[in-house]
Design a protein around this motif. Sequence first.
Motif, PDB file in Angstrom:
ATOM      1  N   GLN A  58      -8.511   1.568  -4.442  1.00 29.24           N
ATOM      2  CA  GLN A  58      -8.642   1.796  -2.993  1.00 29.24           C
ATOM      3  C   GLN A  58      -7.911   0.699  -2.210  1.00 29.24           C
ATOM      4  O   GLN A  58      -8.445   0.056  -1.323  1.00 29.24           O
ATOM      5  N   TRP A  59      -6.639   0.548  -2.573  1.00 27.39           N
ATOM      6  CA  TRP A  59      -5.835  -0.571  -2.065  1.00 27.39           C
ATOM      7  C   TRP A  59      -5.313  -0.241  -0.665  1.00 27.39           C
ATOM      8  O   TRP A  59      -4.205   0.239  -0.482  1.00 27.39           O
ATOM      9  N   ASN A  60      -6.112  -0.559   0.335  1.00 28.70           N
ATOM     10  CA  ASN A  60      -5.751  -0.264   1.715  1.00 28.70           C
ATOM     11  C   ASN A  60      -5.170  -1.504   2.392  1.00 28.70           C
ATOM     12  O   ASN A  60      -5.066  -2.586   1.797  1.00 28.70           O
ATOM     13  N   GLU A  61      -4.814  -1.359   3.654  1.00 34.14           N
ATOM     14  CA  GLU A  61      -4.167  -2.449   4.376  1.00 34.14           C
ATOM     15  C   GLU A  61      -5.078  -3.669   4.504  1.00 34.14           C
ATOM     16  O   GLU A  61      -4.613  -4.819   4.419  1.00 34.14           O
ATOM     17  N   GLU A  62      -6.358  -3.429   4.712  1.00 37.54           N
ATOM     18  CA  GLU A  62      -7.293  -4.549   4.851  1.00 37.54           C
ATOM     19  C   GLU A  62      -7.340  -5.384   3.571  1.00 37.54           C
ATOM     20  O   GLU A  62      -7.312  -6.622   3.614  1.00 37.54           O
ATOM     21  N   ARG A  63      -7.422  -4.710   2.428  1.00 41.52           N
ATOM     22  CA  ARG A  63      -7.459  -5.439   1.164  1.00 41.52           C
ATOM     23  C   ARG A  63      -6.147  -6.156   0.883  1.00 41.52           C
ATOM     24  O   ARG A  63      -6.130  -7.285   0.373  1.00 41.52           O
ATOM     25  N   THR A 103       0.817  -1.227   0.000  1.00 41.14           N
ATOM     26  CA  THR A 103       0.000   0.000   0.000  1.00 41.14           C
ATOM     27  C   THR A 103       0.847   1.272   0.000  1.00 41.14           C
ATOM     28  O   THR A 103       0.316   2.375   0.119  1.00 41.14           O
ATOM     29  N   PRO A 138      -3.979   3.443  -1.268  1.00 41.17           N
ATOM     30  CA  PRO A 138      -5.276   3.713  -0.606  1.00 41.17           C
ATOM     31  C   PRO A 138      -6.090   4.780  -1.326  1.00 41.17           C
ATOM     32  O   PRO A 138      -7.324   4.713  -1.344  1.00 41.17           O
ATOM     33  N   SER A 139      -5.406   5.735  -1.950  1.00 42.28           N
ATOM     34  CA  SER A 139      -6.108   6.813  -2.656  1.00 42.28           C
ATOM     35  C   SER A 139      -6.302   6.509  -4.133  1.00 42.28           C
ATOM     36  O   SER A 139      -6.884   7.324  -4.867  1.00 42.28           O
TER      37      SER A 139
END
Length: 366
Positions: A95-100, A77, A90-91
Amino acid sequence: MLAKISIPVYGIHCLYYEIFIFGASILKTRFLVEFLQPLTMIKKHFFTLIFLFTQIWVAEAQQNTVGFYNIENLFDTVDDPSINDEEFLPSGRNQWNEERYQRKLTNMATVIAAMNVDILGLSEIENRKVLEDLVQHPALLAKRYQIIHFDMNDGRGVDVALLYKPSAFKPFKTLRIPIYDPAEPKFKTRDILWVKGLFQKDTLHVAVNHWPSRSGGKEDKRLLAAEALRKTVDSVLSVNADAKMVMVGDFNDDPNNKSIKKILLADNAQGHEILFNASEATFKKGFGTLSYNGIWNLFDQIIISSNLLKGQQHYAPESFTIFALPSMLESKGKYIGNPKRTFRGGEFNPDGYSDHLPVYITLTKQ
């Protein structure tokens, strides 16, 4: 890896006959044949003998596996200004955030743990960090996979890498084989990763490939990749004509395409005895590792040097396998039976894996 043995229980005379032939073919002594004949009347010793024979067979035949998996865009990320990773931030659009990211790691680790191969080539990984996160995932930690990786010159920022179990493979030399286009000096793509190591008490060369994609009609680029790989094969053979090689990867071509058949010369027809495409028979049966517009392709292939078709260390016949857990495939809708991707129709799928299915072969050492 020990072989799993399943012996069906037939009638006592039929089973005795099979074990008799099996035992005689292994130990090949007149004494054994004479010793076995009276055992038809001594049933209490019979199953002990079966156990001893199966243990001898397992001990003598060492089996190890070599595989490949395109894990489709394993990015972290964190922004890396040197590559094009904007979609996987993430932006970004995905929307590649830590959860994904963690979900993707879990899904990939689950598949790799289930495959449980000794040597595994990977493609579409961003950097060493994502590899370290992958092998340290709880699902994989006990496998003790080690990593071989270089940052490569790909325009999209994805690399190839090799995971291996140190109990099975001991690398001692690594090379990067670049793919150049003299007519287009600014062209960027993944290098071929070439690793030489000790495997089953013999030297084995392993090449990990991810050839240029088909987008934009880049056949000429894949021909260049095939030339680069073939040149390396010939160079190795010029030093050792009996060198053993395994080439794995996403070649972005099928086994019958020009890059594989005419340039790399991985042609199983008589007269082309240097390289053998272990994937070809499966392709001819209509199976594939990815589907596009309803058509299956077998881009993910394993090609071996033909000397692995014979001798003490050899390719287990027809052991080329496309690996697919039920959870890796779409179970309903328009794409039923297709690989379950991380993004489907632009939407994140937490149960997705990759647009490719992994493959592997078995090598046996007597």
